[in-house]
Design an enzyme around this catalytic site. Structure first.
Site, PDB file in Angstrom:
ATOM      1  CE  LYS A   1      -7.027  -7.417   9.714  1.00  0.00           C
ATOM      2  NZ  LYS A   1      -6.731  -8.638  10.516  1.00  0.00           N
TER       3      LYS A   1
ATOM      4  NE  ARG B   1       2.512 -12.448   7.236  1.00  0.00           N
ATOM      5  CZ  ARG B   1       1.319 -11.890   7.139  1.00  0.00           C
ATOM      6  NH1 ARG B   1       0.518 -11.872   8.200  1.00  0.00           N
ATOM      7  NH2 ARG B   1       0.923 -11.354   6.012  1.00  0.00           N
TER       8      ARG B   1
ATOM      9  NE  ARG C   1      -1.126 -15.836   8.537  1.00  0.00           N
ATOM     10  CZ  ARG C   1      -1.540 -14.690   9.068  1.00  0.00           C
ATOM     11  NH1 ARG C   1      -2.684 -14.156   8.685  1.00  0.00           N
ATOM     12  NH2 ARG C   1      -0.814 -14.091  10.012  1.00  0.00           N
TER      13      ARG C   1
END
Length: 235
Positions: A34, A181, A148
């Site tokens: 997204k 993250r 990621r």
């Protein structure tokens, strides 16, 4: 019906009413892509992208009781309270950056938030007009999340295998370091997916019943996903 891009051009030319032409939600599980697509759409259409995840991570860095509480919540893969998220979203929707339109990413996460959002937007006479569902299998999400990397200030996303930066752990545009993250790990992801399926997935039917849901296969290449989203907006 005017196309999605046409609606923006009409607004910019002064022909449109004083309403935001684009009022959209990007709906899907963590790691569905997204954020990547939101950056593309924002750059192409000049509308704002409101990511609750990015906003909450910014709050989590603050040296305050709220910042520490949000940081602990995010690290555990849990959700912050509905009232706090709604307050943050409403404040941002009133900003000049969102005057042409908006895309919400990571909000609403449950039916209560969806109903509160509807109440707020309908009170502004600007109801949602498009919700895009990103469909991805859970096992694909695990693979995506594990590799990621994020450029924090821009939101640009890279992947160790599928979309590596030109220089390891370095943003292609600015040369600044990338980060991973703390919640991008299989254990936290499983918790986040459980929450998504339990609390957020029911929104698919909620928006389907309103006739504004568009579903896309988000396991395709980013270019094809963007093409499909653009096609839905033009309908």
């Amino acid at each position: 019906m005017a196309t999605f891009v046409g609606a923006v051009k009409k607004y910019l030319s002064g022909e449109a009413e004083e309403k935001r032409s684009i009022r959209s939600i990007l709906l899907g599980p963590p790691g569905a892509g997204k954020g990547t697509q939101a950056i593309n759409l924002k750059d192409n259409l000049g509308i704002c992208h409101l990511s609750t995840g990015d906003m909450l991570r910014a709050i989590a860095k603050e040296d305050s009781p709220l910042g520490k509480k949000v940081a602990e919540t995010l690290k555990a893969g849990a959700l912050v309270t509905d009232s706090l998220v709604i307050e943050i979203i409403e404040a941002n929707l009133q900003s000049d950056a969102c005057k042409l339109g908006f895309m919400l990413d990571g909000f609403p996460r449950n039916l209560v938030q969806a109903q509160k959002l509807d109440e707020y937007l309908e009170g502004q006479d600007e109801p949602l007009n498009n919700v895009v569902e990103f469909k991805v299998k859970d096992d694909v999400l695990v693979e995506r999340i594990a590799g990621r990397m994020i450029h924090q200030s821009s939101g640009r996303t890279y992947h160790e295998v599928f979309a590596p930066p030109k220089v390891a752990m370095t943003d292609d545009v600015t040369g600044e370091p990338l980060m991973k993250r703390p919640d991008d790990n299989p254990t936290v992801l499983k918790r986040r997916l459980d929450i998504y399926h339990e609390q957020t997935a029911p929104l698919i039917k909620f928006y389907q019943d309103k006739g504004i849901l568009r579903s896309i296969d988000a396991m395709q290449s980013p270019e094809k996903v963007f093409e499909d989203i653009s096609g839905h907006f033009k309908k």
